[in-house]
Design a protein around this motif. Structure first.
Motif, PDB file in Angstrom:
ATOM      1  N   LYS A 169       0.810  -1.207   0.000  1.00  0.00           N
ATOM      2  CA  LYS A 169       0.000   0.000   0.000  1.00  0.00           C
ATOM      3  C   LYS A 169       0.852   1.270   0.000  1.00  0.00           C
ATOM      4  CE  LYS A 169      -2.194  -0.942   3.792  1.00  0.00           C
ATOM      5  NZ  LYS A 169      -1.379  -2.139   4.171  1.00  0.00           N
ATOM      6  N   THR A 170       1.796   1.342   0.926  1.00  0.00           N
ATOM      7  CA  THR A 170       2.610   2.545   1.019  1.00  0.00           C
ATOM      8  C   THR A 170       3.491   2.713  -0.213  1.00  0.00           C
ATOM      9  OG1 THR A 170       2.589   2.538   3.444  1.00  0.00           O
ATOM     10  CG2 THR A 170       4.411   3.703   2.374  1.00  0.00           C
ATOM     11  N   PRO A 209       2.036  11.218   4.702  1.00  0.00           N
ATOM     12  CA  PRO A 209       2.621   9.886   4.687  1.00  0.00           C
ATOM     13  C   PRO A 209       2.359   9.149   5.990  1.00  0.00           C
ATOM     14  CG  PRO A 209       4.321  11.516   5.064  1.00  0.00           C
ATOM     15  CD  PRO A 209       3.042  12.274   4.804  1.00  0.00           C
ATOM     16  N   GLN A 210       2.568   7.843   5.961  1.00  0.00           N
ATOM     17  CA  GLN A 210       2.356   7.036   7.157  1.00  0.00           C
ATOM     18  C   GLN A 210       3.325   7.430   8.263  1.00  0.00           C
ATOM     19  OE1 GLN A 210       3.320   2.825   6.848  1.00  0.00           O
ATOM     20  NE2 GLN A 210       1.502   2.308   8.009  1.00  0.00           N
ATOM     21  N   SER A 211       4.564   7.660   7.900  1.00  0.00           N
ATOM     22  CA  SER A 211       5.584   8.082   8.857  1.00  0.00           C
ATOM     23  C   SER A 211       5.955   9.533   8.566  1.00  0.00           C
ATOM     24  CB  SER A 211       6.823   7.189   8.740  1.00  0.00           C
ATOM     25  OG  SER A 211       6.510   5.854   9.054  1.00  0.00           O
ATOM     26  N   PHE A 212       5.798  10.384   9.563  1.00  0.00           N
ATOM     27  CA  PHE A 212       6.033  11.811   9.371  1.00  0.00           C
ATOM     28  C   PHE A 212       6.610  12.360  10.664  1.00  0.00           C
ATOM     29  CE2 PHE A 212       3.829  16.179   8.851  1.00  0.00           C
ATOM     30  CZ  PHE A 212       4.964  16.711   8.254  1.00  0.00           C
ATOM     31  N   ASP A 213       7.832  12.860  10.641  1.00  0.00           N
ATOM     32  CA  ASP A 213       8.503  13.359  11.831  1.00  0.00           C
ATOM     33  C   ASP A 213       8.960  14.804  11.610  1.00  0.00           C
ATOM     34  OD1 ASP A 213       8.379  10.897  13.330  1.00  0.00           O
ATOM     35  OD2 ASP A 213       9.886  10.118  11.950  1.00  0.00           O
ATOM     36  N   PRO A 273      -5.650  21.213  -1.388  1.00  0.00           N
ATOM     37  CA  PRO A 273      -5.277  20.428  -2.570  1.00  0.00           C
ATOM     38  C   PRO A 273      -6.478  19.935  -3.365  1.00  0.00           C
ATOM     39  CG  PRO A 273      -5.100  19.087  -0.596  1.00  0.00           C
ATOM     40  CD  PRO A 273      -5.396  20.481  -0.131  1.00  0.00           C
ATOM     41  N   ASP A 274      -6.249  19.738  -4.657  1.00  0.00           N
ATOM     42  CA  ASP A 274      -7.242  19.084  -5.502  1.00  0.00           C
ATOM     43  C   ASP A 274      -7.225  17.577  -5.297  1.00  0.00           C
ATOM     44  OD1 ASP A 274      -7.924  21.522  -6.716  1.00  0.00           O
ATOM     45  OD2 ASP A 274      -6.258  21.341  -8.119  1.00  0.00           O
ATOM     46  N   LEU A 275      -6.070  17.043  -4.927  1.00  0.00           N
ATOM     47  CA  LEU A 275      -5.888  15.612  -4.695  1.00  0.00           C
ATOM     48  C   LEU A 275      -5.166  15.439  -3.365  1.00  0.00           C
ATOM     49  CD1 LEU A 275      -5.808  12.584  -5.470  1.00  0.00           C
ATOM     50  CD2 LEU A 275      -3.750  13.089  -6.831  1.00  0.00           C
ATOM     51  N   LEU A 276      -5.757  14.648  -2.487  1.00  0.00           N
ATOM     52  CA  LEU A 276      -5.229  14.481  -1.139  1.00  0.00           C
ATOM     53  C   LEU A 276      -4.948  13.005  -0.874  1.00  0.00           C
ATOM     54  CD1 LEU A 276      -4.618  15.624   1.700  1.00  0.00           C
ATOM     55  CD2 LEU A 276      -7.070  15.376   2.227  1.00  0.00           C
ATOM     56  N   PHE A 277      -3.691  12.693  -0.595  1.00  0.00           N
ATOM     57  CA  PHE A 277      -3.285  11.344  -0.208  1.00  0.00           C
ATOM     58  C   PHE A 277      -3.186  11.281   1.312  1.00  0.00           C
ATOM     59  CE2 PHE A 277      -1.751  11.522  -4.563  1.00  0.00           C
ATOM     60  CZ  PHE A 277      -1.995  10.237  -5.055  1.00  0.00           C
ATOM     61  N   LEU A 278      -3.933  10.367   1.915  1.00  0.00           N
ATOM     62  CA  LEU A 278      -3.924  10.197   3.365  1.00  0.00           C
ATOM     63  C   LEU A 278      -3.552   8.752   3.681  1.00  0.00           C
ATOM     64  CD1 LEU A 278      -7.217  12.095   4.303  1.00  0.00           C
ATOM     65  CD2 LEU A 278      -4.877  12.940   4.549  1.00  0.00           C
ATOM     66  N   ASP A 279      -2.378   8.553   4.258  1.00  0.00           N
ATOM     67  CA  ASP A 279      -1.908   7.214   4.604  1.00  0.00           C
ATOM     68  C   ASP A 279      -2.046   7.040   6.115  1.00  0.00           C
ATOM     69  OD1 ASP A 279      -0.780   4.720   4.533  1.00  0.00           O
ATOM     70  OD2 ASP A 279       1.095   5.323   3.596  1.00  0.00           O
ATOM     71  N   GLU A 280      -3.054   6.281   6.539  1.00  0.00           N
ATOM     72  CA  GLU A 280      -3.360   6.051   7.959  1.00  0.00           C
ATOM     73  C   GLU A 280      -3.558   7.382   8.696  1.00  0.00           C
ATOM     74  OE1 GLU A 280      -3.957   3.152   9.099  1.00  0.00           O
ATOM     75  OE2 GLU A 280      -3.076   1.843   7.589  1.00  0.00           O
ATOM     76  N   PRO A 281      -4.535   8.188   8.290  1.00  0.00           N
ATOM     77  CA  PRO A 281      -4.652   9.540   8.861  1.00  0.00           C
ATOM     78  C   PRO A 281      -5.085   9.576  10.311  1.00  0.00           C
ATOM     79  CG  PRO A 281      -6.529   9.060   7.444  1.00  0.00           C
ATOM     80  CD  PRO A 281      -5.551   7.931   7.251  1.00  0.00           C
TER      81      PRO A 281
END
Length: 362
Positions: free
Chosen positions: A80-81, A116-120, A182-190
């Motif tokens: 998935k990621t 992203p799933q991981s964001f620091d 955004p017009d397109l939004l990617f949400l990975d495990e929000p």
């Protein structure tokens, strides 16, 4: 540089519109109502990605329409990621990938939001400073205070990121992904780590964004979340799509029958199943569980018949719980409850090269 900053700051080789949306302002959602002859916002044909001998994506086809909430589900290690990274241009992959009709790395980054799933992010910034920083990466960003209100962080806007709870951090990260409208939004495990009230608030926000025309690509392990939000869902396993369609259709095809869970008063075993099965006046299927038994095919109007069979079989029970099949049942049936992803002994995070950042969930 983290993925959000990379996606935001990447140079655009092709201008894909003016950043104010690719539709006509209609609030019609995508999915079943989308025009099949229209160009999709996101498309991938035969997408493949390997890390050494490990195949992360094995010929994936995906299509996301304008204004649609598209859900992507699957076990850890399913790919998935990696698919999200390929579609956002943060990793290379083989196949034909298009976003707004252009290769992912050629799309105007002003039009895309990515969580992203991981964001620091830097921990010694306040929530306000962090969102304002990411807003500064765009030519036209939303007002920082209004974005923080949208994600439920207005009361903690001046707290340092490092002092926030896990759920507050995740909400702040969501804010950085939508600050450019955004017009397109990617949400990975929000909603990872967010309490139930916060999850509901973010669900309403996603629904509102989609209603206003934003296309949302949602990856989540929370099946109830995907079932509620997504117009269509793709289930990924071993790097391949094994099912795709509206949640209701997937549930009808793969979810099984409604069931009555029975917690018995005393040790569970095969005997209660045999006694209840023998007392059945209807064609119900009975199977053992850890706490008692499960009666399959029970509709709401026939719960009384099932209880009569329990009484006739001399089964004392502590509780009954009736439920309809859900997207979680689809997930378990198509992946297997004991499914173990094929990541190998070391996993791809141990492999050399910049793409090893795709490790973990992949």
């Amino acid at each position: 540089m983290d993925e959000t900053a990379a996606a935001s700051a990447s140079a655009s080789a092709v201008e894909a519109g003016d950043g104010n949306g690719d539709g006509d302002g209609s609030e019609t959602r995508g999915g079943d109502d989308a025009d099949p002859d229209s160009d999709p916002v996101v498309s991938g044909e035969g997408v493949r990605k390997s890390y050494g001998e490990v195949v992360a994506l094995d010929g994936v086809d995906v299509r996301v329409e304008s204004g649609e909430v598209f859900g992507l589900i699957g076990p850890n290690g399913a790919g998935k990621t990696t698919l999200v990274r390929a579609l956002t241009g943060t990793t290379e992959a083989d196949g034909d990938l298009r976003v707004f009709g252009a290769p992912p790395r050629a799309v105007d980054s002003q039009r895309i939001g990515l969580l992203p799933q991981s964001f620091d992010p830097p921990e010694r910034l306040t929530a306000t400073e962090l969102v304002a920083y990411y807003g500064g990466l765009y030519d036209a960003a939303r007002d920082t205070d209004s974005v923080l209100r949208d994600v439920g962080m207005a009361d903690d806007a001046n707290a340092w990121y490092e002092t926030l709870s896990g759920g507050q951090k995740r909400r702040t990260c969501v804010a950085t992904a939508i600050v450019n409208d955004p017009d397109l939004l990617f949400l990975d495990e929000p909603t990872t780590g967010i309490d139930p009230a916060g999850r509901r608030a973010l669900h309403r926000l996603i629904e509102r964004l989609a209603g206003d025309g934003t296309t949302v690509f949602l990856t989540s392990h929370a099946m109830d979340e995907v079932e509620r939000l997504a117009d269509r869902v793709a289930l990924l396993r071993d790097g391949a799509v094994v099912a795709v369609g509206p949640p209701a259709e997937l549930i009808a095809e793969h979810g099984g029958e409604p069931r009555l869970e029975v917690v018995v008063d005393g040790p569970a075993g095969d005997e209660p199943v045999e006694r209840v099965g023998g007392a059945m006046s209807r064609d119900f299927a009975v199977e053992p569980t850890a706490d008692g038994l499960r009666i399959l095919g029970v509709r709401p109007e026939s719960i009384g018949d099932a209880v009569d069979a329990l009484d006739a079989g001399g089964i004392a029970f502590e509780s009954l719980a009736w439920s309809e099949p859900s997207l979680e049942d689809v997930y378990l049936r198509l992946t297997g409850e004991a499914y173990s992803p094929r990541t190998g002994t070391g996993g791809i995070a141990d492999r050399a090269g910049e793409d090893a950042q795709d490790g973990g969930d992949r």
